[in-house]
Design an enzyme around this catalytic site. Structure first.
Site, PDB file in Angstrom:
ATOM      1  N   THR A   1      12.172  52.399  10.995  1.00  0.00           N
ATOM      2  CA  THR A   1      10.903  51.989  10.384  1.00  0.00           C
ATOM      3  C   THR A   1       9.878  51.590  11.440  1.00  0.00           C
ATOM      4  O   THR A   1       8.709  51.982  11.372  1.00  0.00           O
ATOM      5  CB  THR A   1      11.108  50.801   9.425  1.00  0.00           C
TER       6      THR A   1
ATOM      7  N   ASP B   1       9.034  57.375   5.978  1.00  0.00           N
ATOM      8  CA  ASP B   1       9.190  56.977   7.384  1.00  0.00           C
ATOM      9  C   ASP B   1      10.264  57.761   8.136  1.00  0.00           C
ATOM     10  O   ASP B   1      10.123  58.042   9.314  1.00  0.00           O
ATOM     11  CB  ASP B   1       9.401  55.460   7.543  1.00  0.00           C
ATOM     12  N   HIS B   2      11.352  58.112   7.438  1.00  0.00           N
ATOM     13  CA  HIS B   2      12.454  58.840   8.092  1.00  0.00           C
ATOM     14  C   HIS B   2      13.451  59.264   7.028  1.00  0.00           C
ATOM     15  O   HIS B   2      13.280  58.942   5.857  1.00  0.00           O
ATOM     16  CB  HIS B   2      13.138  57.982   9.171  1.00  0.00           C
TER      17      HIS B   2
HETATM   18  C1  GP9 Z   1      13.045  46.145   7.045  1.00  0.00           C
HETATM   19  C2  GP9 Z   1      12.669  47.532   6.739  1.00  0.00           C
HETATM   20  C3  GP9 Z   1      13.778  48.503   7.104  1.00  0.00           C
HETATM   21  O1  GP9 Z   1      12.081  45.151   6.989  1.00  0.00           O
HETATM   22  O2  GP9 Z   1      11.405  47.882   7.146  1.00  0.00           O
HETATM   23  O3  GP9 Z   1      13.736  49.038   8.360  1.00  0.00           O
HETATM   24  P1  GP9 Z   1      14.733  50.241   8.795  1.00  0.00           P
HETATM   25  O4  GP9 Z   1      16.149  49.754   8.649  1.00  0.00           O
HETATM   26  O5  GP9 Z   1      14.468  51.409   7.890  1.00  0.00           O
HETATM   27  O6  GP9 Z   1      14.356  50.537  10.199  1.00  0.00           O
HETATM   28 MN    MN Z   2      12.879  52.664   7.371  1.00  0.00          MN
END
Ligand code: GP9
Ligand code: MN
Length: 434
Positions: free
Chosen positions: A82, A260-261
């Site tokens: 993220t 995001d991914h």
């Molecule tokens: C946590 C969320 C998750 O606050 O943004 O992040 P990720 O595990 O997907 O990197």
């Molecule tokens: Mn994420």
């Protein structure tokens, strides 16, 4: 040092893509909503399971008359997940080859990021809404360095009991409970919403499940549940948009909606494949790479019905210059590795963080080149070999220059015209209760 900065600047200047005149400024002065769809892959769009759309609301946006949607848009994150996506979207520089840039460099580095640029160039107020604690991914420090004025984290909402899942406040509650803060923001604002419910392991309380939606049965629990939490995320957006339309904010805004991914990892893709109608017997690296597509949509309500689905190849690195140009803010003076997706000069070679890359014709994975049409190893003539080599060299150069910029904090030496450096101590995200 300054000569290293020069090398970076020379590269980004040489790759600058001039804006597309017909798109420049079409969202000028609008509020910006950046909506981060957690772990959301492109294959969810228009997907039906057991006869029902998984994300009917997002599909309606995707096909909407005022939406510019990309169907060959790839995530480019590394281990920072993220946080890497956030970094690319708001600085147009890459995350690191290892670890999270936010976590390792974010407390001290100089950023020339979207919230600061839009504030200084166009008077935008900036805020993040997120249902997890401030310290996750070191956001409390990074956001200050990016010039975010407000960060409404978990402490601003009631996250007790069944109001949260693993990564914080459930999405429906995030959108609903943030309204009282959103309403206080001076317009125009740049507001980022980071959702969390559609995150591995995709748990959802039965009270939040839609009784009319039945998921798949693949034998892999996270694949099955992924569709359930994605459906929930879709419903949460629908509720939020109902509010925005009612208040009129909708027509005064542009929405940047992106995944995001990946949510389903490479090791689970074989279980997913039959759901997507793909034969999993011959599943290979090429197929994994194709699934790294995530949504990117620019929804500009009431803007003349010119929206459509665009096949241009691009990645998260390209979002910032694209958005800036839609807002009528030139990106030319900044150091950005991405280019405007609407520009005729946009480079369609998409770098993955591990130096693999995808082009409209080829996918290059650990040096093996696949033909996108056949999914088989490509037979390349001399000319094609030369081109692929050139593309690969560009990818490597771009990643290493971005790493040089970030690991050596070179932006501290860079003073684009009019950019006032950020004083992080100006910002205080505490809600006064803790
Ligand atoms: C946590 C969320 C998750 O606050 O943004 O992040 P990720 O595990 O997907 O990197
Ligand atoms: Mn994420």
């Amino acid at each position: 040092t300054k000569s290293e900065l020069k090398d970076v600047k020379k590269f980004t200047d040489a790759h600058y893509a001039a804006p597309n005149k017909s798109m420049y400024g079409i969202a000028r002065g609008r509020n910006v909503f950046v909506i981060h769809l957690e772990s959301f892959q492109q294959f969810l769009i228009d997907k039906k399971v057991n006869g029902k759309e998984v994300t009917p609301f997002l599909n309606s946006i995707y096909h909407g008359n005022n939406t510019y949607a990309f169907d060959n848009f790839f995530h480019q994150v590394g281990q920072g997940k993220t946080s890497d996506a956030e970094n690319m979207l708001e600085t147009s520089t890459y995350g690191l080859s290892q670890g999270s840039l936010f976590a390792t460099l974010g407390s001290d580095n100089t950023f020339q990021a979207a919230p600061a640029i839009l504030n200084q160039r166009a008077g935008y107020t900036s805020a993040v809404f997120h249902g997890n604690v401030t310290s996750f991914w070191n956001r409390n420090n990074v956001y200050k360095n990016m010039g975010y004025q407000y960060f409404f984290d978990a402490s601003y909402y009631d996250t007790s009991g069944d109001k949260s899942t693993g990564y914080g406040l459930k999405d429906k509650l995030l959108f609903n409970d943030s309204i009282k803060y959103l309403e206080q923001l001076q317009q125009p604002f740049y507001a980022k919403y980071i959702t969390v419910t559609n995150h591995f392991p995709y748990d959802l309380d039965s009270e939040d499940e839609d009784p009319n939606f039945k998921t798949v049965d693949t034998g892999d629990k996270s694949v099955d549940n992924y569709f359930v939490t994605a459906h929930y995320l879709d419903q949460s957006l629908k509720e939020f948009f109902t509010y925005l339309k009612k208040t009129g904010l909708y027509n005064k805004s542009i929405f940047v909606i992106y995944g995001d991914h990946y949510g389903i990892s490479d090791s689970e893709n074989k279980k997913l494949a039959p759901v997507l109608g793909i034969n999993s017997d011959k599943w290979n690296d090429f197929d994994d790479a194709q699934l790294q597509r995530v949504p990117l949509m620019f929804l500009i309500p009431n803007s003349g019905n010119h929206g459509h689905i665009i096949n241009t190849y691009g990645g998260e690195i390209d979002v910032l210059p694209t958005l800036m140009h839609l807002l009528g803010v030139s990106s030319k003076r900044y150091i950005q590795f991405g280019t405007d997706l609407f520009s005729s000069q946009h480079d369609q070679v998409v770098a993955f963080r591990n130096q693999d890359f995808v082009t409209p014709t080829y996918t290059s994975l650990s040096g093996v080149v696949y033909n996108n049409k056949t999914g088989k190893k490509a037979k390349l003539d001399k000319k094609q070999q030369t081109q692929i080599k050139k593309d690969g060299n560009k990818v490597n150069k771009e990643l290493s220059l971005s790493d040089s910029l970030n690991t050596k904090n070179l932006l501290r030496f860079y003073h684009p015209k009019g950019f006032k450096s950020i004083n992080a101590s100006k910002y205080n995200y505490s809600n006064g209760l803790d």
